[in-house]
Motif scaffolding. Sequence first.
Motif: not given
Length: 240
Positions: A206-213
Motif C-alpha cells: 500500500a505504501i509502495a503504491v502511494l509512493l509510486l503515484v
Amino acid sequence: MNIKKHIPNTITLLNLFCGCIAVIFVSKDQFEMAFYFVGLGIFLDFFDGFFARLFKVSGPLGLQLDSLADMVTSGVVPGFVMFKMMLSSNVNMSEGYLQCFPYLGFIITLGSCMRLAKFNIDTRQTDSFIGLPTPANALFILSLPLVLEYYSAGSLLVIEVLTEKWVLLTITLFSAYILNAEIPLFSLKIKKFNFKDNALQIVFLAIAVLLLVSLNYLAIPLIIIFYVLLSVINNKFLKK
C-alpha cells in the motif's frame, strides 16, 4: 513432444533477451528504455517459476537457466549503469589512478553473481530472502539515472549527490554488501487470503503504491530502502 515443459525455459530466455536489449540501451545512455526492459525481464522472471510450478515441470535446468538470465538482466545491466554514471561523475580523468574509477561500478555485477550462486544452494530461501534479491537491487540502481534526469532541474542537491564519485562508490559498495548480507527479508508472496497473516506485505504494498503515484521514479529507491528497513524492524521487533 511435451510443449508445456518448454514454456518456463522460453520465458526465462525472454528475460535474458530483455537484459541483452537493456545493455544496448545503457550503452547509448538511454536509461529509461533500459529501465523498462529490465522491468519487463523481472516480470518474466516471476512468471517462469509460476508456470514451472503450474505445469509441474520444475527441474535443475530451469534453476540454472534462471540464474544465468538474471545474471545479465539484474547483474550486468546495473553494473553497466553504475559504470556509466561514474564515467559522467565529477571525476578528474587527468589524474591517472582515477581513470579506472568508473570500472568499480561493476562491483555490483560481482556482488550479483555471488548472490545468485549462493541462492541456488541456500535451502533457507524458499519462503523468504536472505539479502536483497538481485531484481530489487537492479531496479534500485537503474532508477538512479532517471532520478538524476527528471529531478535535477528542481533540485541542485540531486545533481550534487548523484554526480559525486564517492557517493556513487558508496552506493556501489553498499549494493554489493546488501545483496549478500545475512539479513532476512520478508517475502511478498501471499499464501493465505487474510489480513492477519499478510499484514506486513499489505502495508508495504500500500505504501509502495502511494509512493509510486506521488513520486514516480524517485519512489523506486525509496521503496527498496523502505523494504530493507521494514524487514529489519520485522526481524527485531514485530516477530517477537
